[in-house]
Design a protein around this motif. Structure first.
Motif, short mmCIF file in Angstrom:
data_model
loop_
_atom_site.label_atom_id
_atom_site.label_comp_id
_atom_site.label_asym_id
_atom_site.label_seq_id
_atom_site.Cartn_x
_atom_site.Cartn_y
_atom_site.Cartn_z
N VAL A 1 -54.54 7.18 -39.43
CA VAL A 1 -53.09 7.04 -39.28
C VAL A 1 -52.78 5.56 -39.13
O VAL A 1 -53.38 4.87 -38.31
N VAL A 2 -51.87 5.06 -39.95
CA VAL A 2 -51.46 3.67 -39.92
C VAL A 2 -49.95 3.61 -39.71
O VAL A 2 -49.20 4.29 -40.43
N VAL A 3 -49.51 2.82 -38.72
CA VAL A 3 -48.08 2.59 -38.50
C VAL A 3 -47.65 1.44 -39.39
O VAL A 3 -48.24 0.35 -39.34
N ALA A 4 -46.65 1.68 -40.24
CA ALA A 4 -46.30 0.69 -41.27
C ALA A 4 -44.80 0.45 -41.29
O ALA A 4 -43.99 1.27 -40.86
N ARG A 5 -44.45 -0.73 -41.82
CA ARG A 5 -43.05 -1.06 -42.08
C ARG A 5 -42.61 -0.45 -43.41
O ARG A 5 -43.45 -0.13 -44.25
#
Length: 849
Positions: free
Chosen positions: A578-582
């Motif tokens: 899981v990657v938190v991205a803009r």
């Protein structure tokens, strides 16, 4: 001759059983297919008539009459009790922060015209009431008696002056165009409806409201301004005179009964007919294989009866009588096996119908099969035609038996006719020409642009079919050579194996016919399996490129995604990364807008598309192919404009590196979760788990993995059905192997006794026949596997060539299963013949028949 024919059949009963079972399976296949076709057709009729309720007459719309005029004419016709227009309006219902888009239809003026059942509460009776499906009410979190808000769009209307202005008939000053307005109102949920026959299933279900409410929620003023479908008419008494009078009053022929209207709708789709034709194609394959088995059976039966046929010629029988005797025997066999196949097919159809009626509760299915005269006679007729057709050549051979042959006390002769040059030339022309056309179809498909999508497929199917027919025509030329090549290393194992390898070559034509029957079935099974798996992987690569992230979780409110949400999603089973991205919107120089997600090069492993992941890891952003063409640097605009290094791919969205996002001034607040799932994870269940975990109306979910899994499940289901249907042909072919071994035992009865007399043990004799059976079945399966791989890859390349490169995907598990089943079946097929041969005393076998 009839009494003699029946006596011969009784004497050859054991030999005819295998051929009878083969034709029984084929006719059962045809019966089940025709019966299933009737069920499909009836199901289509029921689905269409469910939309019309129990209306007696259906009036189709006409551009010459408004819905109001049609309704007035119908209601003014003698004998008509009521008439309603079939109309649906789309509105949005809201309860708190939950919403649901729903189709709404008017409450019928007569219960006989109802297509929905009110299962809880009551039907709406006033403008401020509505009834919804249970699923919609559950989605909104409301029950009967609760208040919900309905919102709809009101579209501007244009006066005659507006039309004149638009056409240039008047000259007025330009004014701003009227815009649609949104309206809302509170309504009470007074009932829960159910769609028992799936009438509105294609619309996602429907609710009920009064006619005035449906018209208003459509954003128009009158019924005539809506898109009105058919007019449903209920009649009291005889329908025909009312129909004639109504057609005369409306001056048109579009007044149909309910079944006629349903037939018209079903024929416009034609899906049921296509499905029936497809399954009948598989039945034809099964019958073709059965014909090969039957022809082989009768060929050897005639050879075994050489002495008896010659004696009949000696006592005065004519050639025509002998030919008629063989054909009569085939006709009787075809009738008996065909009738048994009809009974078997009806039983199979009833069994499938019982299972489906329990599983598919939402699909209207009849409780029992309803056999028609066509469904009974056609399979029997097909069985007789195939059986008699397969016996034509053996019957011709029977007429060539000379009376002198009766004086030769020798074993029955084997059929050793060598393939002629005509067969060789014809086979080469068909095979070479077919493969050339097949290659041309693949090449056209890969060329893609500017070509009709059906042209490569048509050329490929024609080429594949022609080349396969060519291979079958020439099978006596090359199948025995392959059997010989495979038999050489086997012959060195033991004396039994050496004898078995030699026996397969003693009658090349019969060995070729038996192997060819198995080749047809195995080729089709492997072809479908290879094509489906190759297509599955090609579609998966295409979807990986178009949607490179397995699962997207986007906060549409624009607020930063909390770390707690990311941690909760990470803890779910099946989630790998899981990657938190803009995220933000970007434009190219031509003003084309795309959603963009920002991926740090260190997190590029979250991307499923390996090419895109490598580009991001190397510091290059990924943009849609239509944006940049072959260029590597592109001017992109967000808050700012900057040139960035790009890789064009077939993605719907843009993937930006952090450096590119900073240069474009994209907001630094991370609003998106990029989720990669573990291999073998149920993507649909994982999506539901994420939706339940993140229960927030502001969250938007998009799962490419779930779409890919849905496609794969559809392909798997279709593949299982197709392989199951083609498996019938394989079973028939394996019966042919058993038949060949049984006849071979009878034909070589004295030879087997001689081998026993010179020292071959019973066990050795059994292993000789077992090796022979496995050799014939194994070679047929091996040839079919090779051809199936070739045709399967060519088919996938033709269908999916325009999408990109299609690589051959080998279904190893299916291939292993096919070869194992073929060898095991060859071993099992030899059990009874070997037992019969081993139990026959050498002294009895050496006697002259």
């Amino acid at each position: 001759m009839l009494r003699l024919t029946l006596a011969q059949m009784r004497r050859s009963l054991g030999r005819l059983i295998a051929a009878g079972v083969a034709i029984l399976l084929g006719s059962a296949f045809v019966t089940a297919t025709l019966t299933a076709g009737d069920v499909i057709e009836r199901g289509g009729y029921d689905a269409m008539t469910a939309l019309y309720g129990d209306a007696d007459l259906i009036v189709f719309p006409s551009p010459d009459a408004t819905p109001s005029d049609t309704l007035a004419a119908a209601r003014g016709t003698a004998g008509v009790t009521t008439a309603d227009a079939l109309v649906i309006s789309w509105v949005s219902f809201e309860s708190g922060r939950r919403s649901s888009n729903e189709g709404v239809i008017p409450v019928p003026s007569d219960p006989s015209l109802a297509s929905l059942d009110v299962v809880q509460g009551r039907a709406p009776a006033s403008h401020g009431e509505v009834a919804l499906p249970a699923a919609s009410a559950e989605r909104l979190g409301v029950g009967v008696g609760d208040t919900i808000r309905v919102s709809w769009t009101v579209w501007p209307t244009y006066s005659a002056e507006d039309v004149a202005e638009a056409t240039g008939d008047v000259d007025t000053s330009p004014e701003p165009e009227p815009e649609p307005t949104e309206k809302t109102a509170d309504v009470t949920l007074v009932g829960i409806v159910e769609d028992p026959s799936g009438a509105w299933a294609s619309y996602g279900g429907a609710g009920l409201a009064t006619l005035d409410a449906v018209v208003e929620w459509s954003g128009v003023s009158t019924l005539d301004e809506m898109a009105v479908g058919e007019v449903l008419v209920a009649v009291d008494g005889d329908v025909d005179p009312v129909r004639a009078e109504l057609a005369e009053r409306l001056d048109r022929d579009e007044v149909l009964t309910r079944d006629e209207a349903a037939a018209r709708s079903v024929e416009s789709y034609g899906a049921g007919n296509f499905l029936v034709m497809m399954v009948l194609g598989f039945a034809a394959v099964a019958l073709l294989v059965a014909a090969l088995v039957i022809a082989n059976t009768f060929q050897v039966i005639v050879a075994q009866r050489t002495r008896m046929l010659a004696l009949l010629r000696c006592v005065g029988a004519r050639r025509g009588q002998l030919r008629a005797s063989v054909l009569l025997e085939a006709c009787i066999l075809g009738v008996v096996a065909g009738v048994a196949g009809v009974l078997t097919g009806l039983g199979l159809a009833q069994g499938m119908l019982s299972v489906l009626s329990r599983v598919q509760t939402g699909v209207p299915l009849p409780p029992a099969v309803q056999p028609t005269l066509r469904n009974i006679l056609v399979p029997v007729l097909v069985a007789v035609v195939v059986t008699v057709g397969a016996a034509l050549l053996p019957a011709r051979a029977a007429t060539r038996v000379s009376p002198v042959a009766a004086l030769r006390p020798a074993d029955a002769p084997t059929v050793r006719a060598r393939p002629g040059r005509v067969r060789l030339v014809l086979s080469m022309l068909l095979t070479v020409g077919g493969f050339a056309a097949l290659a041309g179809g693949v090449a056209l498909a890969r060329a893609g642009t500017g070509i009709d999508s059906m042209l490569p497929l048509g050329i490929g199917v024609l080429g594949g079919g022609t080349s396969f027919v060519g291979l079958l025509v020439g099978s006596p030329l090359w199948v025995p050579r392959i059997v010989s090549s495979v038999g050489r290393p086997i012959a060195s194992i033991s004396t039994s194996a050496r004898l078995a390898a030699a026996n397969t070559l003693r009658n090349p034509r019969r060995t070729s016919a038996t192997s060819t029957a198995l080749v047809i079935g195995v080729t089709l099974v492997v072809m479908m399996s290879t094509g489906a798996i190759s297509a599955q992987e090609s579609l998966a690569r295409e979807m990986d490129e178009r949607g490179p992230v397995d699962l997207l979780v986007v906060d549409s409110s624009g607020e930063a995604m909390s770390k707690a949400v990311a941690d909760d999603v990470t803890s779910l089973d099946g989630v790998e990364t899981v990657v938190v991205a803009r995220a933000g919107l970007v434009l190219n120089a031509e003003g084309r807008e795309r959603q963009a997600y920002v991926v740090d090069p260190a997190d590029a492993h979250v991307i499923r598309d390996e090419v895109a992941a490598d580009a991001l890891a190397a510091g290059r952003s990924v943009v849609p192919e239509g944006w940049s063409g072959p260029v590597s640097t592109l001017e992109v605009t967000a808050q700012d404009t900057a040139p960035i290094e790009v890789l064009p791919r077939g993605t719907k969205t843009a993937l930006l590196t952090t450096d590119a996002a900073d240069a474009l001034g994209i907001d630094r607040a991370p609003t998106t979760l990029l989720v990669r799932l573990s291999g073998g994870t149920d993507a649909i269940e994982t999506l539901r788990a994420v939706q339940d975990l993140v229960a927030d109306d502001t969250m938007h979910f998009e799962s490419t993995a779930a779409q890919r899994q849905g496609n794969e499940e559809i392909i798997d289901i279709v593949l299982a059905i197709v392989i199951g249907l083609l498996g019938v042909a394989v079973v028939i072919a394996l019966i042919g192997v058993a038949n060949t071994l049984s006849l071979s035992v009878i034909e070589r009865r004295r030879e087997s006794a001689t081998l026993r007399a010179v020292g071959l043990s019973r066990r050795g004799l059994r292993w000789m026949l077992a090796t022979e059976g496995m050799l014939i079945a194994g070679v047929g399966a091996l040839i079919g596997t090779v051809l199936g791989l070739l045709y399967g890859w060519a088919g996938a390349a033709t269908v999916f060539g325009p999408l990109g490169d299609v690589h051959l995907s080998v279904p190893w598990a299916h291939l292993g299963a096919v070869l194992a089943v073929a060898l095991l079946a060859g071993l099992v097929a030899s059990a009874l013949p070997a037992r019969a041969a081993a139990r026959t005393p050498p002294v009895a076998a050496l006697g002259v028949d």
